[in-house]
Design a protein around this motif. Structure first.
Motif, PDB file in Angstrom:
ATOM      1  N   ASN A  39     -63.781 104.387 -16.146  1.00  0.00           N
ATOM      2  CA  ASN A  39     -62.939 105.328 -14.623  1.00  0.00           C
ATOM      3  C   ASN A  39     -63.981 106.454 -13.985  1.00  0.00           C
ATOM      4  O   ASN A  39     -64.684 106.850 -14.255  1.00  0.00           O
ATOM      5  CB  ASN A  39     -61.554 105.507 -15.418  1.00  0.00           C
ATOM      6  N   ARG A  40     -63.071 106.395 -12.210  1.00  0.00           N
ATOM      7  CA  ARG A  40     -63.758 107.568 -12.396  1.00  0.00           C
ATOM      8  C   ARG A  40     -62.513 108.421 -11.307  1.00  0.00           C
ATOM      9  O   ARG A  40     -61.576 107.728 -11.008  1.00  0.00           O
ATOM     10  CB  ARG A  40     -64.540 107.070 -10.915  1.00  0.00           C
ATOM     11  N   ILE A  41     -62.836 109.863 -10.972  1.00  0.00           N
ATOM     12  CA  ILE A  41     -61.204 109.624 -10.103  1.00  0.00           C
ATOM     13  C   ILE A  41     -62.533 110.849  -8.837  1.00  0.00           C
ATOM     14  O   ILE A  41     -63.042 111.019  -8.739  1.00  0.00           O
ATOM     15  CB  ILE A  41     -61.141 111.219 -10.813  1.00  0.00           C
ATOM     16  N   CYS A  42     -61.668 110.412  -7.861  1.00  0.00           N
ATOM     17  CA  CYS A  42     -61.766 110.623  -6.585  1.00  0.00           C
ATOM     18  C   CYS A  42     -60.827 110.983  -5.570  1.00  0.00           C
ATOM     19  O   CYS A  42     -59.952 111.204  -5.791  1.00  0.00           O
ATOM     20  CB  CYS A  42     -62.711 109.439  -5.603  1.00  0.00           C
ATOM     21  N   HIS A  43     -61.566 112.582  -4.769  1.00  0.00           N
ATOM     22  CA  HIS A  43     -61.056 112.853  -4.368  1.00  0.00           C
ATOM     23  C   HIS A  43     -60.707 112.451  -2.534  1.00  0.00           C
ATOM     24  O   HIS A  43     -61.892 111.765  -1.998  1.00  0.00           O
ATOM     25  CB  HIS A  43     -61.469 114.591  -4.183  1.00  0.00           C
ATOM     26  N   VAL A  44     -59.770 112.290  -2.205  1.00  0.00           N
ATOM     27  CA  VAL A  44     -59.390 111.224  -0.620  1.00  0.00           C
ATOM     28  C   VAL A  44     -60.284 112.367   0.118  1.00  0.00           C
ATOM     29  O   VAL A  44     -58.827 113.684  -0.105  1.00  0.00           O
ATOM     30  CB  VAL A  44     -58.130 110.740  -0.080  1.00  0.00           C
ATOM     31  N   MET A  45     -60.804 112.316   0.611  1.00  0.00           N
ATOM     32  CA  MET A  45     -61.336 113.126   2.180  1.00  0.00           C
ATOM     33  C   MET A  45     -60.805 113.173   3.345  1.00  0.00           C
ATOM     34  O   MET A  45     -61.129 112.773   3.886  1.00  0.00           O
ATOM     35  CB  MET A  45     -62.887 113.322   1.969  1.00  0.00           C
ATOM     36  N   GLY A  51     -49.573 118.875  -0.048  1.00  0.00           N
ATOM     37  CA  GLY A  51     -50.363 118.446  -0.991  1.00  0.00           C
ATOM     38  C   GLY A  51     -51.882 117.804  -1.274  1.00  0.00           C
ATOM     39  O   GLY A  51     -52.774 117.859  -0.336  1.00  0.00           O
ATOM     40  N   ILE A  52     -52.508 117.607  -2.565  1.00  0.00           N
ATOM     41  CA  ILE A  52     -54.060 116.428  -2.218  1.00  0.00           C
ATOM     42  C   ILE A  52     -53.936 115.070  -2.740  1.00  0.00           C
ATOM     43  O   ILE A  52     -52.985 114.251  -3.791  1.00  0.00           O
ATOM     44  CB  ILE A  52     -54.735 117.239  -3.625  1.00  0.00           C
ATOM     45  N   THR A  53     -54.859 114.367  -2.425  1.00  0.00           N
ATOM     46  CA  THR A  53     -54.857 113.310  -2.316  1.00  0.00           C
ATOM     47  C   THR A  53     -56.124 113.029  -3.553  1.00  0.00           C
ATOM     48  O   THR A  53     -56.980 112.981  -3.427  1.00  0.00           O
ATOM     49  CB  THR A  53     -54.932 112.080  -0.942  1.00  0.00           C
ATOM     50  N   TYR A  54     -56.028 111.985  -4.490  1.00  0.00           N
ATOM     51  CA  TYR A  54     -56.825 111.551  -5.111  1.00  0.00           C
ATOM     52  C   TYR A  54     -57.163 109.494  -5.748  1.00  0.00           C
ATOM     53  O   TYR A  54     -55.817 109.284  -5.036  1.00  0.00           O
ATOM     54  CB  TYR A  54     -56.889 111.896  -6.972  1.00  0.00           C
ATOM     55  N   SER A  55     -57.792 109.449  -5.822  1.00  0.00           N
ATOM     56  CA  SER A  55     -57.983 107.934  -5.797  1.00  0.00           C
ATOM     57  C   SER A  55     -58.632 107.910  -7.635  1.00  0.00           C
ATOM     58  O   SER A  55     -59.543 108.236  -7.562  1.00  0.00           O
ATOM     59  CB  SER A  55     -59.059 106.837  -4.783  1.00  0.00           C
ATOM     60  N   LEU A  56     -58.046 107.662  -8.508  1.00  0.00           N
ATOM     61  CA  LEU A  56     -58.208 106.510 -10.064  1.00  0.00           C
ATOM     62  C   LEU A  56     -58.534 105.770  -9.932  1.00  0.00           C
ATOM     63  O   LEU A  56     -57.317 105.176  -9.215  1.00  0.00           O
ATOM     64  CB  LEU A  56     -57.223 106.943 -10.756  1.00  0.00           C
ATOM     65  N   GLN A  57     -59.768 105.297 -10.304  1.00  0.00           N
ATOM     66  CA  GLN A  57     -60.208 104.228 -10.211  1.00  0.00           C
ATOM     67  C   GLN A  57     -60.594 103.624 -11.762  1.00  0.00           C
ATOM     68  O   GLN A  57     -61.338 104.211 -12.327  1.00  0.00           O
ATOM     69  CB  GLN A  57     -61.989 103.488  -9.584  1.00  0.00           C
ATOM     70  N   TYR A  58     -60.255 102.581 -12.232  1.00  0.00           N
ATOM     71  CA  TYR A  58     -60.363 101.779 -13.145  1.00  0.00           C
ATOM     72  C   TYR A  58     -61.137 100.327 -13.674  1.00  0.00           C
ATOM     73  O   TYR A  58     -59.879  99.694 -12.646  1.00  0.00           O
ATOM     74  CB  TYR A  58     -58.642 101.612 -14.430  1.00  0.00           C
TER      75      TYR A  58
END
Length: 104
Positions: A39-45, A51-58
């Motif tokens: 997995n990885r956690i990406c901060h959506v820029m 709020g703050i947006t993230y993309s959690l990828q598995y």
């Protein structure tokens, strides 16, 4: 190969708590299902007022594996997340097919 992508917008006042909980509890629980390779956690820029947006990828290998995850594991794991961060987030899920990966 595929990516199960969960995009989450989390309110700023709980961001640090959420991020820590994701790294220490939720993501390890998701990976413990045996469905996902990594997995990885990406901060959506993007600049957002709320709020703050993230993309959690598995990453996973077979769509049948994802179906099994959604049937056998996702309801419980999503309920835990919803209970802990009730009314503090918005989320949506997408499935991505990886057509090419560099083997650098």
């Amino acid at each position: 190969m595929y990516i199960y992508n969960v995009t989450v917008n989390i309110e700023k006042d709980v961001n640090d708590e959420w991020l820590q909980w994701m790294k220490e509890v939720h993501i390890p629980d998701v990976l413990a299902t045996g469905i996902f390779i990594d997995n990885r956690i990406c901060h959506v820029m993007v600049e957002e007022e709320q709020g703050i947006t993230y993309s959690l990828q598995y990453r996973f290998k077979d769509l049948r594996d994802l179906e099994r995850y959604q049937k056998d594991h996702a309801p419980r794991l999503q309920a835990e997340h919803s209970k802990r961060f009730q009314n503090k987030f918005a989320a949506f899920r997408t499935i991505l097919r990886i057509d090419h990966e560099d083997q650098a």
